[in-house]
Design a protein around this motif. Structure first.
Motif, PDB file in Angstrom:
ATOM      1  N   THR A 287       0.841  -1.190   0.000  1.00  8.81           N
ATOM      2  CA  THR A 287       0.000   0.000   0.000  1.00  8.81           C
ATOM      3  C   THR A 287       0.879   1.243   0.000  1.00  8.81           C
ATOM      4  N   LYS A 288       0.266   2.347  -0.325  1.00  7.52           N
ATOM      5  CA  LYS A 288       0.903   3.654  -0.215  1.00  7.52           C
ATOM      6  C   LYS A 288       0.075   4.453   0.784  1.00  7.52           C
ATOM      7  N   ASN A 289       0.724   4.931   1.842  1.00  4.87           N
ATOM      8  CA  ASN A 289       0.036   5.657   2.896  1.00  4.87           C
ATOM      9  C   ASN A 289       0.721   7.000   3.107  1.00  4.87           C
ATOM     10  N   ILE A 290      -0.056   8.062   3.111  1.00  7.21           N
ATOM     11  CA  ILE A 290       0.497   9.407   3.284  1.00  7.21           C
ATOM     12  C   ILE A 290      -0.385  10.211   4.235  1.00  7.21           C
ATOM     13  N   LEU A 291       0.234  11.219   4.843  1.00  6.37           N
ATOM     14  CA  LEU A 291      -0.489  12.230   5.599  1.00  6.37           C
ATOM     15  C   LEU A 291      -0.252  13.577   4.938  1.00  6.37           C
ATOM     16  N   VAL A 292      -1.322  14.319   4.712  1.00  7.66           N
ATOM     17  CA  VAL A 292      -1.236  15.615   4.046  1.00  7.66           C
ATOM     18  C   VAL A 292      -1.630  16.706   5.037  1.00  7.66           C
ATOM     19  N   PHE A 293      -0.726  17.658   5.239  1.00  4.07           N
ATOM     20  CA  PHE A 293      -0.934  18.770   6.160  1.00  4.07           C
ATOM     21  C   PHE A 293      -1.065  20.058   5.353  1.00  4.07           C
ATOM     22  N   PHE A 294      -2.066  20.864   5.679  1.00  5.78           N
ATOM     23  CA  PHE A 294      -2.268  22.135   4.991  1.00  5.78           C
ATOM     24  C   PHE A 294      -1.989  23.290   5.953  1.00  5.78           C
ATOM     25  N   LYS A 295      -1.080  24.189   5.542  1.00  2.00           N
ATOM     26  CA  LYS A 295      -0.792  25.386   6.317  1.00  2.00           C
ATOM     27  C   LYS A 295      -1.575  26.553   5.696  1.00  2.00           C
ATOM     28  N   GLU A 296      -2.339  27.250   6.531  1.00  2.00           N
ATOM     29  CA  GLU A 296      -3.162  28.355   6.047  1.00  2.00           C
ATOM     30  C   GLU A 296      -2.698  29.672   6.660  1.00  2.00           C
ATOM     31  N   VAL A 297      -2.788  30.741   5.869  1.00  2.00           N
ATOM     32  CA  VAL A 297      -2.514  32.071   6.394  1.00  2.00           C
ATOM     33  C   VAL A 297      -3.637  32.406   7.382  1.00  2.00           C
ATOM     34  N   PRO A 298      -3.319  32.760   8.632  1.00  2.00           N
ATOM     35  CA  PRO A 298      -4.376  33.055   9.608  1.00  2.00           C
ATOM     36  C   PRO A 298      -5.253  34.217   9.150  1.00  2.00           C
ATOM     37  N   LEU A 299      -6.555  34.077   9.330  1.00  2.00           N
ATOM     38  CA  LEU A 299      -7.476  35.120   8.905  1.00  2.00           C
ATOM     39  C   LEU A 299      -7.200  36.440   9.619  1.00  2.00           C
ATOM     40  N   GLY A 300      -6.731  36.365  10.853  1.00  2.00           N
ATOM     41  CA  GLY A 300      -6.464  37.588  11.598  1.00  2.00           C
ATOM     42  C   GLY A 300      -5.186  38.301  11.190  1.00  2.00           C
ATOM     43  N   ALA A 301      -4.417  37.688  10.288  1.00  2.00           N
ATOM     44  CA  ALA A 301      -3.131  38.284   9.894  1.00  2.00           C
ATOM     45  C   ALA A 301      -3.263  39.305   8.776  1.00  2.00           C
ATOM     46  N   SER A 303      -6.310  41.979   6.410  1.00  2.00           N
ATOM     47  CA  SER A 303      -7.662  42.541   6.341  1.00  2.00           C
ATOM     48  C   SER A 303      -8.163  42.678   4.914  1.00  2.00           C
ATOM     49  N   ASP A 304      -7.278  42.508   3.938  1.00  2.00           N
ATOM     50  CA  ASP A 304      -7.690  42.619   2.545  1.00  2.00           C
ATOM     51  C   ASP A 304      -6.751  41.783   1.688  1.00  2.00           C
ATOM     52  N   LEU A 305      -6.993  41.771   0.373  1.00  2.00           N
ATOM     53  CA  LEU A 305      -6.198  40.951  -0.532  1.00  2.00           C
ATOM     54  C   LEU A 305      -4.731  41.348  -0.515  1.00  2.00           C
ATOM     55  N   ASP A 306      -4.466  42.636  -0.424  1.00  2.00           N
ATOM     56  CA  ASP A 306      -3.072  43.083  -0.379  1.00  2.00           C
ATOM     57  C   ASP A 306      -2.369  42.541   0.863  1.00  2.00           C
ATOM     58  N   GLY A 307      -3.091  42.512   1.981  1.00  2.00           N
ATOM     59  CA  GLY A 307      -2.497  41.984   3.202  1.00  2.00           C
ATOM     60  C   GLY A 307      -2.226  40.497   3.097  1.00  2.00           C
ATOM     61  N   PHE A 308      -3.161  39.750   2.485  1.00  2.00           N
ATOM     62  CA  PHE A 308      -2.947  38.321   2.275  1.00  2.00           C
ATOM     63  C   PHE A 308      -1.746  38.085   1.375  1.00  2.00           C
ATOM     64  N   THR A 309      -1.665  38.855   0.283  1.00  2.00           N
ATOM     65  CA  THR A 309      -0.546  38.730  -0.649  1.00  2.00           C
ATOM     66  C   THR A 309       0.773  38.958   0.061  1.00  2.00           C
ATOM     67  N   GLU A 310       0.815  39.943   0.936  1.00  2.00           N
ATOM     68  CA  GLU A 310       2.035  40.244   1.673  1.00  2.00           C
ATOM     69  C   GLU A 310       2.421  39.084   2.584  1.00  2.00           C
ATOM     70  N   CYS A 311       1.438  38.487   3.254  1.00  2.00           N
ATOM     71  CA  CYS A 311       1.717  37.345   4.131  1.00  2.00           C
ATOM     72  C   CYS A 311       2.282  36.162   3.341  1.00  2.00           C
ATOM     73  N   ALA A 312       1.628  35.840   2.223  1.00  2.00           N
ATOM     74  CA  ALA A 312       2.081  34.711   1.410  1.00  2.00           C
ATOM     75  C   ALA A 312       3.460  34.971   0.834  1.00  2.00           C
ATOM     76  N   ALA A 313       3.704  36.216   0.396  1.00  2.00           N
ATOM     77  CA  ALA A 313       5.002  36.567  -0.190  1.00  2.00           C
ATOM     78  C   ALA A 313       6.108  36.499   0.868  1.00  2.00           C
ATOM     79  N   LYS A 314       5.806  36.892   2.091  1.00  2.00           N
ATOM     80  CA  LYS A 314       6.802  36.818   3.162  1.00  2.00           C
ATOM     81  C   LYS A 314       7.176  35.365   3.453  1.00  2.00           C
ATOM     82  N   ALA A 315       6.176  34.484   3.431  1.00  2.04           N
ATOM     83  CA  ALA A 315       6.451  33.072   3.665  1.00  2.04           C
ATOM     84  C   ALA A 315       7.338  32.497   2.563  1.00  2.04           C
ATOM     85  N   ARG A 316       7.048  32.875   1.317  1.00  2.00           N
ATOM     86  CA  ARG A 316       7.883  32.416   0.202  1.00  2.00           C
ATOM     87  C   ARG A 316       9.302  32.968   0.316  1.00  2.00           C
TER      88      ARG A 316
END
Length: 334
Positions: A287-301, A303-316
């Motif tokens: 068999t093939k067995n895997i665990l998949v974990f998803f990391k999400e940008v916290p909603l409180g981090a 307030s708008d699309l620009d803020g989300f973009t900044e968070c994702a870009a910082k992580a990258r």
């Protein structure tokens, strides 16, 4: 070895992550298993126990001590993923990883010679980006492999395929235009522009449709690894083969805050060749067995699309600085 009451990761705390692909796709793999084969088996038993809850089958039943140990081990895995991605988990994320178990599919050897039939068997679910189903804040995916799935003359598949990835060669000198096949990248980009995050949702079934082109690129990567004459002569496409205890992670969001077209990926089925003179008992247990974990940008981090973009870009940016820029000298430890 691990005691029953606590989880012990087999490393000394220094986890090494190594780039597998060139940018823009940020895809990395641990240079060694982060947990032992025994600990992998523990997690398999635990998640089989969870998924069998309510069934009459008691073969996966665990006692309280075993459950506590598995939960402790899973917590340690979470801690490692938090550290190597620099993204602490939070209440807004899925607390339990997704558990996926693959069983072998038996085919006739002639199917290997037909790319369309091979695609239907090897990648029956096609390829997708992990921002699918409205999960737009999933900026990082981590996969922990719990089994070894090596290919041989009669059994193959089981990899995680990234059709648009270009393998990392120690430095990141290629431009995006040089590393991705233009037609393939355009297909992936068009799918996302049409809000299609899964190739099977492209209703055009013709061979040159955007969805089919990405799936065929995954098949080409498979054929190239198997020295199949049907493989195209290019360097685009990368497959990660499961090794028990190994961890990979990749970014799903690009620097513009949008789904990364190069992060399309798919889980290969396990394939066994039907032969008249070969016992299939071992294949039945494989068999093939895997665990998949998803990391999400916290909603409180943000307030708008620009803020989300900044968070994702910082992580990258953190991933590039921590792992890619240091490769000229040494591998980063965590």
């Amino acid at each position: 070895t691990s005691s029953a009451g606590s989880a012990v990761i087999d490393s000394d705390g220094a986890i090494q992550m190594t780039p597998l692909s060139c940018t823009p796709l940020l895809l990395l793999q641990s240079s060694a298993p982060i947990i032992s084969n025994e600990q992998c088996a523990t997690l398999i038993t635990y998640f089989d126990h969870i998924t069998a809850a309510g069934d009459d089958d008691t073969s996966h039943a665990l006692d309280a001590t075993q459950i506590d140990y598995a939960k402790s081990l899973l917590g340690d895995v979470h801690d490692i993923i938090d550290k190597v991605t620099n993204c602490p988990r939070h209440d807004g994320e899925r607390q339990l990883p997704r558990y996926v178990r693959y069983h072998p599919r038996k085919i006739n050897e002639e199917m290997l010679l037909d790319p369309k039939k091979l695609s239907d068997v090897l990648l029956p679910d096609g390829c997708h980006v992990d921002t699918n189903n409205g999960k737009l804040f999933r900026h990082i995916t981590a996969i922990l492999y719990l089994t070894d799935n090596e290919s041989n003359a009669y059994s193959f598949g089981g990899g995680t395929t990234f059709p648009l990835a270009k393998p990392w060669a120690g430095e990141d000198t290629a431009t995006e235009d040089e590393m991705n096949d233009d037609a393939l990248l355009n297909s992936a980009t068009r799918l996302l522009e049409r809000n299609i995050h899964h190739t099977k949702r492209d209703t055009d079934q013709s061979a040159h449709s955007d969805g089919r082109r990405i799936e065929m690129a995954g098949i080409d990567a498979f054929n190239r690894d198997h020295a199949n004459n049907n493989a195209l002569n290019n360097n685009v496409g990368l497959r990660v083969m499961p090794q028990a205890g190994r961890l990979i992670f990749f970014h799903n969001i690009n620097d513009d805050g949008m789904s990364d077209a190069t992060s399309f990926h798919g889980g290969e089925e396990l394939i066994s060749i039907l032969t008249a003179n070969r016992q299939s008992s071992l294949d039945a247990e494989r068999t093939k067995n895997i665990l998949v974990f998803f990391k999400e940008v916290p909603l409180g981090a943000f307030s708008d699309l620009d803020g989300f973009t900044e968070c994702a870009a910082k992580a990258r940016l953190w991933t590039r600085q921590a792992y890619y820029q240091c490769q000229q000298d040494s591998t980063t430890n965590f």
